[in-house]
Design a protein around this motif. Structure first.
Motif, PDB file in Angstrom:
ATOM      1  N   ALA A 139       0.629  -1.334   0.084  1.00  0.00           N
ATOM      2  CA  ALA A 139      -0.011   0.048  -0.196  1.00  0.00           C
ATOM      3  C   ALA A 139       0.844   1.000   0.024  1.00  0.00           C
ATOM      4  N   LEU A 140       1.861   1.042   0.800  1.00  0.00           N
ATOM      5  CA  LEU A 140       2.787   2.249   0.766  1.00  0.00           C
ATOM      6  C   LEU A 140       3.427   2.644  -0.503  1.00  0.00           C
ATOM      7  N   ALA A 141       3.875   1.480  -1.303  1.00  0.00           N
ATOM      8  CA  ALA A 141       4.618   1.931  -2.471  1.00  0.00           C
ATOM      9  C   ALA A 141       3.481   2.310  -3.475  1.00  0.00           C
ATOM     10  N   ARG A 142       2.065   2.051  -3.315  1.00  0.00           N
ATOM     11  CA  ARG A 142       1.270   2.553  -4.328  1.00  0.00           C
ATOM     12  C   ARG A 142       1.072   3.904  -4.011  1.00  0.00           C
ATOM     13  N   ARG A 143       1.167   4.400  -2.817  1.00  0.00           N
ATOM     14  CA  ARG A 143       0.833   5.581  -2.366  1.00  0.00           C
ATOM     15  C   ARG A 143       1.945   6.665  -2.560  1.00  0.00           C
ATOM     16  N   GLY A 144       3.134   6.015  -2.332  1.00  0.00           N
ATOM     17  CA  GLY A 144       4.166   6.866  -2.379  1.00  0.00           C
ATOM     18  C   GLY A 144       4.719   7.273  -1.020  1.00  0.00           C
ATOM     19  N   GLN A 145       3.749   8.254  -0.467  1.00  0.00           N
ATOM     20  CA  GLN A 145       3.947   8.705   1.166  1.00  0.00           C
ATOM     21  C   GLN A 145       2.711   8.459   1.778  1.00  0.00           C
ATOM     22  N   ALA A 146       2.731   8.033   2.909  1.00  0.00           N
ATOM     23  CA  ALA A 146       1.553   7.944   3.643  1.00  0.00           C
ATOM     24  C   ALA A 146       1.484   8.104   5.122  1.00  0.00           C
ATOM     25  N   THR A 147       0.611   8.375   5.819  1.00  0.00           N
ATOM     26  CA  THR A 147       0.816   8.343   7.164  1.00  0.00           C
ATOM     27  C   THR A 147       0.232   7.114   7.591  1.00  0.00           C
ATOM     28  N   ALA A 148       0.365   6.528   8.872  1.00  0.00           N
ATOM     29  CA  ALA A 148      -0.087   5.240   9.424  1.00  0.00           C
ATOM     30  C   ALA A 148      -1.697   5.244   9.157  1.00  0.00           C
ATOM     31  N   ALA A 149      -2.182   6.255   9.659  1.00  0.00           N
ATOM     32  CA  ALA A 149      -3.728   6.341   9.387  1.00  0.00           C
ATOM     33  C   ALA A 149      -4.172   6.195   8.024  1.00  0.00           C
ATOM     34  N   GLU A 150      -3.365   6.784   7.180  1.00  0.00           N
ATOM     35  CA  GLU A 150      -3.704   6.622   5.644  1.00  0.00           C
ATOM     36  C   GLU A 150      -3.597   5.198   5.365  1.00  0.00           C
ATOM     37  N   LEU A 151      -2.572   4.406   5.856  1.00  0.00           N
ATOM     38  CA  LEU A 151      -2.217   3.046   5.355  1.00  0.00           C
ATOM     39  C   LEU A 151      -3.289   2.179   5.883  1.00  0.00           C
ATOM     40  N   ALA A 152      -3.752   2.445   7.159  1.00  0.00           N
ATOM     41  CA  ALA A 152      -4.680   1.673   7.563  1.00  0.00           C
ATOM     42  C   ALA A 152      -6.222   1.672   7.007  1.00  0.00           C
ATOM     43  N   GLN A 153      -6.238   2.750   6.135  1.00  0.00           N
ATOM     44  CA  GLN A 153      -7.542   2.770   5.295  1.00  0.00           C
ATOM     45  C   GLN A 153      -7.227   1.586   4.278  1.00  0.00           C
ATOM     46  N   ASP A 154      -6.021   1.373   3.743  1.00  0.00           N
ATOM     47  CA  ASP A 154      -6.145   0.108   2.672  1.00  0.00           C
ATOM     48  C   ASP A 154      -5.557  -1.312   3.759  1.00  0.00           C
ATOM     49  N   GLU A 155      -5.312  -1.130   4.740  1.00  0.00           N
ATOM     50  CA  GLU A 155      -4.777  -2.331   5.402  1.00  0.00           C
ATOM     51  C   GLU A 155      -5.325  -2.346   6.900  1.00  0.00           C
TER      52      GLU A 155
END
Length: 394
Positions: A139-155
């Motif tokens: 998910a982080l590779a797809r987004r480029g940069q993300a917060t933990a909260a944003e990653l939790a939307q994907d996982e």
């Protein structure tokens, strides 16, 4: 073998002035030059990086713009875990060296600790954690940069919680994302990205770590020590063990591998890089500097009496050994400084010997220089010290 060359305090201060980019004629042109000269900039407090760079640039007006570019656009500087399980900013070409020399051993302990705590709390097992990890990294590779909260939307499993140290006085609830991202950072899989807000913010995004080769640990330790001695030598074995966080056997092995040369210091035997035993030139004009809390120069050695009088330490350090903002005159700490809520930079001399009219004029000039590039930004150190709090309060 001949007698070891004696390097006195005056010469050590001259080396510091030139190699730490503090004397006027030694100042750098870019943040990359500063980081390369210092090897590592403390990154626990994000503001420290910018303040440390600005203090060493010939023209500090572009400190924020150029440091942000190097960190988040060109990626020529990388903020990651390093020695002593501490966050630093390194030149990008050193990431593989730091990871192999220091990160791997710490990472193994961190992952084992996380799994142990999860098992004790009845949380899912290692296989579950590995699955979540792989999903989060994708998910982080797809987004480029993300917060933990944003990653939790994907996982969503990153939001899972478990109780740490149940029944103990320090019991707490940990979220999987918090602990897992920390482990991935130490393992060199993710790095800290752009902050949320201004350059002083301690909240940040995550990014996938830049690819780097896997190096032999002993060779990487030798290379890191060689780079550090070139910037900070001479140093004692105690200094080297403290700065790296390695075992003394690892320090000695690395010293032998790089052909480090022994010299005589007031503290006893010290070491310099091979071929670096000769005298250094004078830094030229007297110089002053206002360095931030956790600055790599102030924190560079365990044994600090040659540049910091012991009686000054209670005012300039917090209870955990973190140095606050310091005022320097000709290679030694003579006081501290702070920024007040209205933006004024205030400073105080604690060591009067040798700090006469010229010193005060030079220090005031540095305060004006700092005020100029900070502009409307207000900076409060993450680790506050007695003198800094006193000065800031007025």
């Amino acid at each position: 073998m001949g007698a070891q060359r004696y390097i006195d305090v005056a010469e050590r201060r001259a080396r510091l002035a030139l190699r730490q980019r503090l004397a006027g004629r030694a100042r750098a042109g870019t943040p990359e030059e500063v980081a390369d000269s210092l090897v590592a900039l403390h990154g626990t407090d994000p503001a420290t990086v910018y303040l440390a760079v600005g203090a060493r640039l010939a023209d500090p007006a572009r400190t924020v713009e150029e440091t942000g570019r190097a960190l988040y656009e060109d990626r020529r500087l990388v903020r990651m875990h390093g020695m002593r399980h501490t966050v630093f900013v390194f030149p990008a070409e050193l990431t593989a060296v730091v990871h192999a020399s220091t990160g791997l051993a710490v990472a193994a302990r961190e992952r084992a600790s996380l799994l142990k705590h999860m098992a004790t709390a009845g949380a899912p097992d290692a296989a579950w954690l590995r699955e979540v990890e792989e999903s989060a990294l994708a998910a982080l590779a797809r987004r480029g940069q993300a917060t933990a909260a944003e990653l939790a939307q994907d996982e969503p499993r990153l939001r899972e919680q478990f109780v740490y140290a149940a029944g103990k006085s320090y019991e707490g609830v940990h979220t999987v994302s918090t602990r897992l991202l920390k482990v991935l950072g130490v393992e060199g899989k993710v790095v800290r990205g752009r902050p949320l807000g201004s350059w002083t913010s301690s909240q940040f995004r995550w990014a996938v770590a830049p690819e780097h080769p896997e190096l032999d640990a002993a060779q990487a330790q030798a290379e890191l020590l060689r780079r550090w001695l070139a910037a900070c030598g001479p140093a004692t074995e105690a200094d080297l063990k403290w700065w790296t966080g390695w075992r003394v056997t690892e320090v000695r092995r690395a010293l032998a591998a790089i052909g480090a040369e022994a010299v005589s210091l007031d503290e006893g035997t010290g070491y310099v890089a091979e071929g670096d035993t000769g005298p250094v030139p004078s830094p030229g004009e007297p110089w002053a500097a206002l360095l931030p809390g956790l600055d790599p120069t102030a924190m560079g050695w365990q044994q600090r009496d040659w540049y910091l009088a012991p009686e000054l330490r209670p005012r300039l350090f917090d209870g955990s050994g973190n140095v606050g903002p310091t005022v320097w005159w000709n290679g030694r700490v003579v006081g501290g400084w702070a920024q007040r809520p209205d933006g004024e930079i205030v400073w105080r001399i604690l060591e009067e010997e040798g700090a006469g009219r010229d010193a005060r004029a030079a220090i005031e000039s540095e305060a004006e220089r700092l005020t100029g590039w900070l502009g409307t930004t207000r900076v409060t150190p993450r680790f506050r010290t007695p003198l800094e709090k006193e000065l800031a309060a007025g």
